[in-house]
Design an enzyme around this catalytic site. Structure first.
Site, short mmCIF file in Angstrom:
data_model
loop_
_atom_site.label_atom_id
_atom_site.label_comp_id
_atom_site.label_asym_id
_atom_site.label_seq_id
_atom_site.Cartn_x
_atom_site.Cartn_y
_atom_site.Cartn_z
N LYS A 18 -19.70 36.49 56.50
CA LYS A 18 -20.58 36.55 57.65
C LYS A 18 -22.01 36.13 57.30
O LYS A 18 -22.65 35.45 58.09
CB LYS A 18 -20.61 37.97 58.25
N LYS B 83 -7.31 30.70 62.85
CA LYS B 83 -7.03 31.70 63.88
C LYS B 83 -7.97 31.54 65.07
O LYS B 83 -9.10 31.09 64.91
CB LYS B 83 -7.09 33.11 63.30
N LYS C 92 -13.87 33.51 68.38
CA LYS C 92 -15.04 33.10 69.13
C LYS C 92 -15.97 32.21 68.32
O LYS C 92 -16.72 31.42 68.86
CB LYS C 92 -15.80 34.33 69.62
P1 ADP Z 1 -13.29 37.20 66.48
O1 ADP Z 1 -12.46 36.76 65.31
O2 ADP Z 1 -13.11 36.34 67.69
O3 ADP Z 1 -14.73 37.44 66.10
P2 ADP Z 1 -13.01 40.01 66.23
O4 ADP Z 1 -13.17 39.84 64.78
O5 ADP Z 1 -14.07 40.70 67.01
O6 ADP Z 1 -12.70 38.62 66.91
O7 ADP Z 1 -11.64 40.76 66.48
C1 ADP Z 1 -11.42 41.90 67.25
C2 ADP Z 1 -9.98 42.31 67.07
O8 ADP Z 1 -9.10 41.28 67.50
C3 ADP Z 1 -9.60 42.60 65.62
O9 ADP Z 1 -8.68 43.68 65.59
C4 ADP Z 1 -8.93 41.34 65.17
O10 ADP Z 1 -7.99 41.55 64.13
C5 ADP Z 1 -8.25 40.87 66.43
N1 ADP Z 1 -8.16 39.41 66.47
C6 ADP Z 1 -9.20 38.55 66.52
N2 ADP Z 1 -8.77 37.28 66.55
C7 ADP Z 1 -7.41 37.33 66.50
C8 ADP Z 1 -6.37 36.36 66.50
N3 ADP Z 1 -6.65 35.04 66.56
N4 ADP Z 1 -5.08 36.76 66.44
C9 ADP Z 1 -4.80 38.07 66.38
N5 ADP Z 1 -5.71 39.04 66.39
C10 ADP Z 1 -7.01 38.71 66.44
NA NA Z 2 -13.03 38.53 62.99
#
Ligand code: ADP
Ligand code: NA
Length: 327
Positions: A114, A196, A199
Site C-alpha cells: 500500500k 483480481k 477498485k
Molecule cells: P479492494 O481490493 O477492491 O480494495 P477490499 O480490499 O476493500 O477491496 O476488500 C474487501 C473485501 O472483499 C475483503 O474481504 C476482500 O478479500 C474481498 N475482495 C476484494 N476483492 C475481491 C475479489 N476480486 N474477489 C474476491 N473477494 C474480494
Molecule cells: Na484489497
C-alpha cells in the site's frame, strides 16, 4: 450452547462495493450470521489511513451500511455497526501498539504494497493499521475471522498479540482462528482476468451501485480468449472461467452444470445470459439500497443500535484489559 462469534469489517472508502467484494466476502457474511454470533463493522477508522473528504466519508459510510443491509445482513440477527461509534477500538488499538515490535509491524506485506502504491505522504496509521485490526477482532473475543489470503498475515499478528498480552498480564483475549468459508469465490478483473477485481484497477470492475445496464455491458464485453469452447480452465482460459465462477455464484448452479448447459454454445451466449443474471440480481439490491438511503435517520438508528450492542461486549473486554494493565 451459544454460537461461536465471528468478526469482520469492510472499508467504506469506495462507496459502492464491487462484485468481488460481494462474492468474496459479503455473501459469506450473510451465510455466517445463521451459524454465528456475528459482528460486522464498517471500518471508518481504517479508512482515514488515507486522506478522506469528511462529507464523502460520512456519505460512503452510510452507503456501505445500506449495501450490507440490502445484500442480506439482518440487523436483528447480526450486530452491524460503524467502527468509530465504538471508541474501545481505538483504545485497545493503542494498548496493542505498545505490545507490537517495530520490526514485527514492518514485516506486514500489505503495508509495503500500500505504501508503495500511495503517492501522497504515507502516514503512521497505514503502518499500524494491522494493529487496529487486531483490536477490532480481540475486543469481541471472536472465535472465527473469515480471511482471504491477503489477510492471513494480519490474523497471525492478531494471534501473536493476544498470546503476548495473555502471557504478560493474564488470560484476557481469545485467540481467533481463520475461518475458511466454503464457496468463497475469488473474482478476477473482467478486462484483465489474471488480476483480481479491485477498485485500484478500475477497468474491469463491476460496481454494485452502477447502472445495471452498464454492469451488464461490462460483462458482455469481458475479455475472453480466442477459443470457442466453454470450459472451466482457470490457467488456460482465465476469462471464461471467471465468468463461470460469477455465474455459478449468482445462480447456485455448479460450474459443471453450467459447462454442460453451454455445450455447443458460444462465449457471446454465456456473456449475454450472465449479463441478464447479473441484472436480475442487482436490480432489487439497488432498490433496497435506495430505500435505506431514503430514510437516513432510520438507517442511523439501526447503526446506533448496532453500536450499542457492540459496545456492551467491547467495553467489557477493554475494562478487563485495562484492569490487567494497572489502569
Ligand atoms: P479492494 O481490493 O477492491 O480494495 P477490499 O480490499 O476493500 O477491496 O476488500 C474487501 C473485501 O472483499 C475483503 O474481504 C476482500 O478479500 C474481498 N475482495 C476484494 N476483492 C475481491 C475479489 N476480486 N474477489 C474476491 N473477494 C474480494
Ligand atoms: Na484489497
Amino acid at each position: 450452547v451459544s454460537r461461536p462469534r465471528v468478526l469482520s469489517g469492510i472499508q467504506p472508502t469506495a462507496g459502492s462495493f464491487h462484485l468481488g467484494n460481494y462474492l468474496g466476502a459479503i455473501r459469506q457474511w450473510v451465510a455466517l450470521q445463521e451459524t454465528h454470533d456475528a459482528f460486522y463493522c464498517v471500518v471508518d477508522l481504517h479508512a482515514i489511513t488515507v486522506a478522506q473528504d469528511p462529507k464523502t466519508l460520512r456519505q460512503n459510510t452510510r452507503v456501505s451500511a445500506a449495501q450490507l443491509l440490502a445484500l442480506g445482513i439482518d440487523p436483528e440477527h447480526a450486530t452491524l455497526f460503524v467502527q468509530s461509534h465504538v471508541p474501545e477500538h481505538a483504545q485497545l488499538g493503542w494498548v496493542l501498539q505498545c505490545l507490537t515490535g517495530f520490526g514485527e509491524a514492518g514485516r506486514m506485506t500489505q503495508f509495503k504494497d500500500k505504501s508503495a502504491r500511495q503517492e501522497a505522504q504515507v502516514g503512521v496509521g497505514l503502518f499500524t493499521y494491522p494493529i487496529l485490526q487486531a483490536a477490532d477482532i480481540l475486543l469481541y473475543q471472536a472465535h472465527h475471522v473469515p480471511v482471504g489470503e491477503d489477510q492471513r498475515q494480519h490474523l497471525e499478528l492478531t494471534r501473536d498479540l493476544a498470546q503476548r498480552f495473555n502471557t504478560r498480564y493474564g488470560k484476557t483475549f481469545r485467540l481467533p482462528e481463520a475461518y475458511i468459508v466454503k464457496d468463497t469465490a475469488k473474482i478476477f478483473d473482467l478486462q484483465d482476468p489474471t488480476s483480481k477485481m479491485s477498485k485500484s484497477v478500475p477497468t474491469g470492475v463491476v460496481e454494485l451501485l452502477e447502472d445495471p445496464k452498464r454492469g451488464a455491458k461490462k460483462i458482455r464485453s469481458a475479455v475472453t480468449d480466442t477459443g470457442r469452447e466453454i470450459v472451466y480452465d482457470p490457467a488456460g482460459k482465465a476469462g471464461v472461467s471467471n465468468l463461470l465462477v460469477i455465474y455459478s455464484a449468482l445462480t447456485g448452479r455448479t460450474v459443471d452444470e453450467l459447462v454442460a448447459a453451454y455445450e455447443g454454445k458460444g462465449y457471446g451466449d454465456l456473456k449475454k445470459d450472465l449479463g441478464e443474471v447479473y441484472t436480475d440480481f442487482v436490480t432489487p439490491v439497488q432498490e433496497r439500497v435506495r430505500h435505506y438511503l431514503s430514510d437516513v435517520s432510520e438507517l442511523d438508528k439501526i447503526l446506533a443500535r448496532g453500536a450499542e450492542r457492540a459496545r456492551e461486549v467491547a467495553a467489557k473486554t477493554l475494562a478487563r484489559a485495562y484492569d490487567r494493565l494497572g489502569f
